[in-house]
Design a protein around this motif. Structure first.
Motif, mmCIF file in Angstrom:
data_model
loop_
_atom_site.group_PDB
_atom_site.id
_atom_site.type_symbol
_atom_site.label_atom_id
_atom_site.label_comp_id
_atom_site.label_asym_id
_atom_site.label_seq_id
_atom_site.Cartn_x
_atom_site.Cartn_y
_atom_site.Cartn_z
ATOM 1 N N GLN A 1 0.811 -1.218 0.000
ATOM 2 C CA GLN A 1 0.000 0.000 0.000
ATOM 3 C C GLN A 1 0.845 1.267 0.000
ATOM 4 N N ASP A 2 2.098 1.113 -0.389
ATOM 5 C CA ASP A 2 2.962 2.274 -0.562
ATOM 6 C C ASP A 2 3.000 3.142 0.705
ATOM 7 N N GLY A 3 3.082 2.471 1.859
ATOM 8 C CA GLY A 3 3.187 3.189 3.127
ATOM 9 C C GLY A 3 1.887 3.802 3.614
ATOM 10 N N CYS A 4 0.759 3.405 2.998
ATOM 11 C CA CYS A 4 -0.533 3.988 3.390
ATOM 12 C C CYS A 4 -1.361 2.997 4.210
ATOM 13 N N CYS A 5 -2.375 3.537 4.922
ATOM 14 C CA CYS A 5 -3.169 2.711 5.831
ATOM 15 C C CYS A 5 -4.207 1.870 5.097
ATOM 16 N N CYS A 6 -4.612 2.296 3.892
ATOM 17 C CA CYS A 6 -5.619 1.536 3.149
ATOM 18 C C CYS A 6 -5.402 1.793 1.659
ATOM 19 N N SER A 7 -6.103 1.032 0.798
ATOM 20 C CA SER A 7 -5.865 1.174 -0.637
ATOM 21 C C SER A 7 -6.381 2.526 -1.150
ATOM 22 N N GLU A 8 -7.452 3.055 -0.515
ATOM 23 C CA GLU A 8 -7.955 4.380 -0.919
ATOM 24 C C GLU A 8 -6.877 5.444 -0.712
ATOM 25 N N CYS A 9 -6.221 5.376 0.462
ATOM 26 C CA CYS A 9 -5.151 6.340 0.745
ATOM 27 C C CYS A 9 -4.011 6.172 -0.254
ATOM 28 N N ALA A 10 -3.697 4.903 -0.592
ATOM 29 C CA ALA A 10 -2.615 4.644 -1.541
ATOM 30 C C ALA A 10 -2.966 5.249 -2.901
ATOM 31 N N ASP A 11 -4.247 5.079 -3.344
ATOM 32 C CA ASP A 11 -4.692 5.658 -4.622
ATOM 33 C C ASP A 11 -4.593 7.176 -4.580
ATOM 34 N N GLU A 12 -5.063 7.745 -3.449
ATOM 35 C CA GLU A 12 -5.051 9.196 -3.306
ATOM 36 C C GLU A 12 -3.618 9.731 -3.353
ATOM 37 N N LYS A 13 -2.723 9.015 -2.664
ATOM 38 C CA LYS A 13 -1.315 9.437 -2.625
ATOM 39 C C LYS A 13 -0.734 9.409 -4.037
ATOM 40 N N LYS A 14 -1.042 8.320 -4.780
ATOM 41 C CA LYS A 14 -0.514 8.166 -6.130
ATOM 42 C C LYS A 14 -1.050 9.283 -7.032
ATOM 43 N N ALA A 15 -2.367 9.532 -6.934
ATOM 44 C CA ALA A 15 -2.988 10.575 -7.753
ATOM 45 C C ALA A 15 -2.356 11.931 -7.450
ATOM 46 N N ARG A 16 -2.134 12.193 -6.157
ATOM 47 C CA ARG A 16 -1.540 13.475 -5.778
ATOM 48 C C ARG A 16 -0.121 13.590 -6.327
ATOM 49 N N GLU A 17 0.625 12.478 -6.242
ATOM 50 C CA GLU A 17 1.999 12.497 -6.745
ATOM 51 C C GLU A 17 2.017 12.742 -8.249
ATOM 52 N N GLN A 18 1.043 12.121 -8.963
ATOM 53 C CA GLN A 18 0.981 12.318 -10.414
ATOM 54 C C GLN A 18 0.636 13.765 -10.740
ATOM 55 N N ARG A 19 -0.337 14.310 -9.968
ATOM 56 C CA ARG A 19 -0.733 15.698 -10.173
ATOM 57 C C ARG A 19 0.474 16.623 -9.943
ATOM 58 N N ASP A 20 1.196 16.362 -8.853
ATOM 59 C CA ASP A 20 2.370 17.179 -8.533
ATOM 60 C C ASP A 20 3.410 17.077 -9.638
ATOM 61 N N GLU A 21 3.576 15.856 -10.172
ATOM 62 C CA GLU A 21 4.565 15.619 -11.221
ATOM 63 C C GLU A 21 4.176 16.391 -12.487
ATOM 64 N N THR A 22 2.879 16.335 -12.863
ATOM 65 C CA THR A 22 2.397 17.064 -14.038
ATOM 66 C C THR A 22 2.626 18.560 -13.857
ATOM 67 N N GLN A 23 2.273 19.042 -12.674
ATOM 68 C CA GLN A 23 2.451 20.456 -12.341
ATOM 69 C C GLN A 23 3.919 20.865 -12.491
ATOM 70 N N ARG A 24 4.801 20.004 -11.988
ATOM 71 C CA ARG A 24 6.235 20.293 -12.020
ATOM 72 C C ARG A 24 6.717 20.378 -13.473
ATOM 73 N N ARG A 25 6.269 19.424 -14.318
ATOM 74 C CA ARG A 25 6.672 19.407 -15.727
ATOM 75 C C ARG A 25 6.169 20.652 -16.441
ATOM 76 N N LEU A 26 4.918 21.025 -16.121
ATOM 77 C CA LEU A 26 4.313 22.197 -16.740
ATOM 78 C C LEU A 26 5.153 23.438 -16.432
ATOM 79 N N GLU A 27 5.530 23.559 -15.144
ATOM 80 C CA GLU A 27 6.338 24.714 -14.748
ATOM 81 C C GLU A 27 7.681 24.712 -15.461
ATOM 82 N N GLU A 28 8.268 23.520 -15.598
ATOM 83 C CA GLU A 28 9.548 23.387 -16.298
ATOM 84 C C GLU A 28 9.425 23.869 -17.745
ATOM 85 N N LEU A 29 8.315 23.423 -18.396
ATOM 86 C CA LEU A 29 8.072 23.808 -19.785
ATOM 87 C C LEU A 29 7.956 25.322 -19.928
#
Ligand code: ZN
Ligand code: ZN
Ligand code: ZN
Length: 350
Positions: A290-318
């Motif tokens: 579960q990627d260090g999370c308490c439940c699969s929902e939290c793991a999904d949320e964490k992953k989604a947030r990380e992806q969002r942050d990654e997209t944001q970071r790339r956008l800023e780089e561009l």
């Protein structure tokens, strides 16, 4: 590691803080020390070759008269809990949330680890009605991974909850009953037992001197862990793994239910678990799955947030590289224009 405390009124906590600093700094003592009008609470690390001198400085201060020094080996060589010596004057050395202070010096008897060991051994052989009441004064996340055989856990979230929990635990219990209490190092029992005696009216009240830390050392020296009356691990503040005292594993992984006493916090920064219950037990496999999370929902949320942050970071780089590109084009356009102008002037001069 040396820890000690004394709940005994201090006239001038700031003055004591200054004198202790002057005495301990030259010895290379590091750690966290609180001083208040109600007393002192200290956790320090002392270099091995300075231990005797350190003890002399303690004896030299009348405010520290009769303190019990809990000396404890660090859990590991790498674990260096302190980087400086902090001696802080505070309102309380142990915040209790009570509307008024009690006389913390009137707090019943203290039992040595050996006396405590045989008491607990004996207690667990006695009939339910006849035996003393054994109370764990620590919080729920401490007693869920380890406690003395036959102990009642108060199941508190913070020390401030102790008073209501004690009233509840001792409801209907005869005032003549023998009450035994313990905590990690002993200071919480000082206040708890003062309350049990002065506010709840019990007369036969004792605490384990030096707490579980002291008992663990006794077990290590005198018995082996299979004879420990303390079951499981002694929770260590801010660490995932406590100090193993007894061989048992008392708690279970919240996900798969297997035996585990590893405590953790959810890696999802927006985990819906209530703050008070943010620590939980989780086995290694479930933590990885579960990627260090308490439940699969939290793991999904964490992953989604990380992806969002990654997209944001790339956008800023561009955006940054686009701006750079535009600037350099403008510059080369300007240079070209300047060159053309120069050329024009040169031609005009002919
Ligand atoms: Zn205690
Ligand atoms: Zn599990
Ligand atoms: Zn979570």
């Amino acid at each position: 590691m040396v820890s000690f405390y004394r709940l005994h009124p201090l006239q001038d906590p700031e003055d004591l803080a200054r004198r202790l600093r002057a005495a301990w700094e030259p010895l290379g003592v590091l750690g966290r020390v609180y001083v208040a009008r109600e007393g002192i609470n200290a956790q320090v690390s002392v270099p091995d070759n300075m231990l005797e001198l350190f003890k002399q400085t303690v004896t030299a201060h009348s405010e520290l008269d009769g303190v019990y020094l809990n000396c404890d080996e660090p859990l590991s060589k790498e674990y260096a809990p302190f980087s400086k010596l902090q001696i802080k004057p505070r309102k309380h050395v142990l915040a209790d949330g009570l509307p008024r202070s009690l006389d913390w010096r009137e707090n019943g008897a203290k039992l040595s680890p050996a006396e405590w060991h045989s008491k607990v051994e004996q207690l667990n052989k006695e009939e339910e009605g006849a035996k003393p009441i054994l109370i764990d004064i620590r919080n729920f996340y401490e007693s869920e991974v380890g406690l003395f055989k036959g102990a009642k856990a108060l199941d508190t979230v913070t020390f401030r909850d102790t008073w209501d929990a004690l009233k509840e635990t001792l409801k209907g219990v005869s005032k003549e009953k023998e009450i035994l209490t313990y905590c990690t190092g002993g200071i919480r029992c000082e206040k708890a037992n003062a309350y049990i005696i002065q506010e709840l009216g019990y007369k036969n009240v004792s605490a384990l001197r030096g707490g579980i830390v002291n008992y663990a050392q006794y077990v290590k020296e005198k018995h082996n862990s299979s004879r420990s009356q303390f079951l499981g691990v002694n929770h260590v503040f801010d660490q995932r793994l406590g100090q193993r005292v007894g061989e048992e594993v008392l708690s279970r992984c919240i996900n798969c239910g297997c035996s585990s006493d590893v405590q953790t916090d959810c890696a999802n920064t927006h985990c819906p678990r209530p703050f008070a219950r943010r620590r939980y037990i989780q086995c290694q496999e479930c933590a990885i799955r579960q990627d260090g999370c308490c439940c699969s929902e939290c793991a999904d949320e964490k992953k989604a947030r990380e992806q969002r942050d990654e997209t944001q970071r790339r956008l800023e780089e561009l955006q940054v590289s686009l701006r750079r590109e535009l600037r350099s084009r403008k510059k080369s356009k300007d240079t070209a224009a300047e060159a053309a102008e120069e050329e024009e002037q040169r031609l005009a001069a002919l």
